[in-house]
Scaffold this motif. Structure first.
Motif, short mmCIF file in Angstrom:
data_model
loop_
_atom_site.label_atom_id
_atom_site.label_comp_id
_atom_site.label_asym_id
_atom_site.label_seq_id
_atom_site.Cartn_x
_atom_site.Cartn_y
_atom_site.Cartn_z
N MET A 132 0.85 -1.18 0.00
CA MET A 132 0.00 0.00 0.00
C MET A 132 0.89 1.23 0.00
N THR A 133 0.56 2.16 -0.88
CA THR A 133 1.35 3.39 -0.97
C THR A 133 1.12 4.25 0.27
N PRO A 134 2.11 5.05 0.63
CA PRO A 134 1.92 5.96 1.76
C PRO A 134 0.73 6.90 1.58
N THR A 135 0.48 7.32 0.35
CA THR A 135 -0.65 8.22 0.08
C THR A 135 -1.97 7.57 0.45
N LEU A 136 -2.17 6.33 0.02
CA LEU A 136 -3.41 5.63 0.34
C LEU A 136 -3.51 5.35 1.84
N LYS A 137 -2.43 4.94 2.44
CA LYS A 137 -2.42 4.66 3.88
C LYS A 137 -2.84 5.89 4.66
N THR A 138 -2.26 7.03 4.34
CA THR A 138 -2.59 8.28 5.03
C THR A 138 -4.05 8.63 4.82
N LYS A 139 -4.53 8.51 3.60
CA LYS A 139 -5.92 8.84 3.29
C LYS A 139 -6.88 7.94 4.07
N ILE A 140 -6.62 6.64 4.11
CA ILE A 140 -7.49 5.71 4.82
C ILE A 140 -7.53 6.04 6.31
N LEU A 141 -6.37 6.27 6.91
CA LEU A 141 -6.32 6.56 8.34
C LEU A 141 -7.03 7.88 8.67
N GLU A 142 -6.85 8.89 7.84
CA GLU A 142 -7.52 10.18 8.07
C GLU A 142 -9.03 10.03 8.00
N VAL A 143 -9.52 9.34 6.97
CA VAL A 143 -10.96 9.16 6.80
C VAL A 143 -11.54 8.33 7.94
N LYS A 185 -16.49 12.59 -7.52
CA LYS A 185 -15.83 12.70 -8.82
C LYS A 185 -14.57 11.85 -8.77
N ASN A 186 -14.39 11.01 -9.77
CA ASN A 186 -13.22 10.13 -9.83
C ASN A 186 -12.01 10.93 -10.28
N ASP A 187 -11.37 11.61 -9.34
CA ASP A 187 -10.24 12.48 -9.67
C ASP A 187 -8.88 11.80 -9.54
N ASP A 188 -8.85 10.56 -9.05
CA ASP A 188 -7.59 9.83 -8.92
C ASP A 188 -7.84 8.34 -9.15
N PRO A 189 -8.03 7.93 -10.42
CA PRO A 189 -8.37 6.55 -10.72
C PRO A 189 -7.32 5.54 -10.27
N GLU A 190 -6.06 5.90 -10.30
CA GLU A 190 -5.01 4.97 -9.86
C GLU A 190 -5.15 4.65 -8.37
N LEU A 191 -5.39 5.68 -7.58
CA LEU A 191 -5.53 5.47 -6.14
C LEU A 191 -6.81 4.71 -5.83
N LEU A 192 -7.88 5.00 -6.57
CA LEU A 192 -9.14 4.27 -6.40
C LEU A 192 -8.94 2.79 -6.69
N MET A 193 -8.24 2.47 -7.76
CA MET A 193 -8.00 1.07 -8.10
C MET A 193 -7.11 0.39 -7.07
N GLU A 194 -6.16 1.12 -6.52
CA GLU A 194 -5.31 0.55 -5.47
C GLU A 194 -6.16 0.22 -4.24
N ALA A 195 -7.05 1.12 -3.87
CA ALA A 195 -7.92 0.88 -2.72
C ALA A 195 -8.85 -0.30 -2.98
N ALA A 196 -9.41 -0.38 -4.17
CA ALA A 196 -10.30 -1.48 -4.52
C ALA A 196 -9.56 -2.82 -4.48
N GLU A 197 -8.36 -2.84 -5.02
CA GLU A 197 -7.54 -4.06 -5.01
C GLU A 197 -7.27 -4.51 -3.57
N TRP A 198 -6.86 -3.58 -2.73
CA TRP A 198 -6.56 -3.89 -1.33
C TRP A 198 -7.80 -4.40 -0.61
N TRP A 199 -8.93 -3.71 -0.83
CA TRP A 199 -10.17 -4.01 -0.13
C TRP A 199 -10.79 -5.33 -0.62
N ILE A 200 -10.89 -5.49 -1.93
CA ILE A 200 -11.64 -6.61 -2.51
C ILE A 200 -10.77 -7.85 -2.72
#
Length: 72
Positions: free
Chosen positions: A1-12, A35-50
């Motif tokens: 998991m990228t640091p960007t996604l990790k930070t975003k998940i923890l903040e939310v 609005k899908n403004d970061d499709p790469e990050l969305l796909m990373e989150a989906a991959e991790w989650w699903i």
């Protein structure tokens, strides 16, 4: 998991838990705007989650936070 996604998940998760309590549920869409403004990050989150964790659509924010903090 990228640091960007990790930070975003923890903040939310922290915001949702603070606003609605420890039983609040979230989906991976909670980490993104309507609005899908970061499709790469969305796909990373989906991959991790699903695929990686085979989580249900909605999970407790405390569970997601614990998984991320444990580096899973």
């Amino acid at each position: 998991m990228t640091p960007t996604l990790k930070t975003k998940i923890l903040e939310v998760c922290d915001k949702k838990i603070a606003a609605k309590g420890e039983n609040v549920g979230i989906s991976f869409y909670a980490f993104f705007k309507n609005k899908n403004d970061d499709p790469e990050l969305l796909m990373e989150a989906a991959e991790w989650w699903i695929r990686t964790h085979q989580l249900d659509h909605f999970e407790k924010a405390v569970k997601i936070k614990a998984l991320v903090q444990a580096g899973r």
